[in-house]
Design an enzyme around this catalytic site. Structure first.
Site, PDB file in Angstrom:
ATOM      1  N   SER A 104      98.413 -34.681 136.635  1.00  0.00           N
ATOM      2  CA  SER A 104      98.306 -35.393 138.105  1.00  0.00           C
ATOM      3  C   SER A 104      99.513 -34.974 138.861  1.00  0.00           C
ATOM      4  CB  SER A 104      97.978 -36.843 137.865  1.00  0.00           C
ATOM      5  OG  SER A 104      98.015 -37.336 138.882  1.00  0.00           O
TER       6      SER A 104
ATOM      7  N   TYR B 245     100.829 -44.778 133.685  1.00  0.00           N
ATOM      8  CA  TYR B 245      99.992 -43.275 133.777  1.00  0.00           C
ATOM      9  C   TYR B 245     101.047 -42.209 134.279  1.00  0.00           C
ATOM     10  CZ  TYR B 245      96.486 -40.556 136.480  1.00  0.00           C
ATOM     11  OH  TYR B 245      95.876 -39.380 136.515  1.00  0.00           O
TER      12      TYR B 245
END
Length: 237
Positions: free
Chosen positions: A144, A160
């Protein structure tokens, strides 16, 4: 060729090749698995529960990536039934957004790192030996932009973000350790995708998000590896 993309040689068909996709029952994982199946690959769809629905044409495996025994058992089953493994897509992941590191619960940190980072490491631990048996075995790690050190790390979601930075580190390690043996390891940011994780306001469809991961799965031996990609272009770690 663009300045930021060495031109790979691509398989037009994956007929005769075998792919393992984690988190394959929904979202990006399901779409990537479907794309690989359409290209002719035998797809092993790994899900956390056998109650999760996958197409009958795929081989269904029970794999919670936090459970090493299930990962090891899946690798053994793939070898026993298919005799080879060409592609691993580390897609399974979770996310809880918004909290900063002060407010994020320890349970969230542990669960996120166990799934998003430890999980792909264990999958590679048990599948790399199979991938190295074929020239040009591929690992595609779903990462990501939120984990990119080159981008501003603000806006919360520390577990995350750090997990995806770690996934990029795993990719760099795999390339450094095994590239000379023919392994092609790449990370990819699919963008903000309208999945259960990404939400309805995301600006990309699942089909658009799956395009570059699928493209990386088509790389032939000698193609670029050890990179972080978005929209078929190399981006900064």
């Amino acid at each position: 060729m663009t300045e930021n993309r060495p031109e790979p040689e691509l398989y037009d068909s994956l007929e005769g090749q075998v792919a393992l996709v984690t988190g394959a029952n929904r979202g990006l994982g399901r779409q990537i698995a479907a794309n690989l199946h359409d290209l002719g690959a035998t797809v092993f769809a790994a899900t956390r529960s056998m109650q999760h629905d996958v197409p009958d044409e795929w081989e269904h495996l029970l794999v919670d990536v936090t459970q090493e025994g299930e990962i090891s058992g899946a690798a053994d089953e793939i070898f026993q039934s298919a005799g080879r493994l060409d592609i691993v897509v580390n897609n399974a992941g979770i996310a809880e957004f918004d909290s900063d590191i002060v407010s994020e619960p320890v349970e969230t940190i542990d669960r996120t790192l166990a799934t998003n980072l430890r999980g792909p490491m264990l999958v590679c631990k048990h599948t790399v030996p199979l991938l190295l048996q074929t020239n040009g075995g591929r690992v595609v790690n779903l990462s990501s932009g939120m984990g990119a050190l080159a981008e501003e790390q603000t806006g919360g979601s520390p577990a995350y973000r750090v997990s995806k930075t770690g996934v990029n580190g795993l990719t760099a390690y795999l390339h450094g350790e095994y590239a000379d043996e023919g392994l092609l390891a790449n990370s990819v940011s699919p963008g903000w995708v309208r999945t259960e994780m990404g939400g309805e306001e995301a600006d990309r469809s699942i089909e658009e998000g799956a395009e570059t991961p699928t493209w990386l799965c088509r790389f032939q031996p000698g193609s670029p590896a050890g990179h972080f990609w978005r929209d078929r272009e190399i981006i900064e770690w």
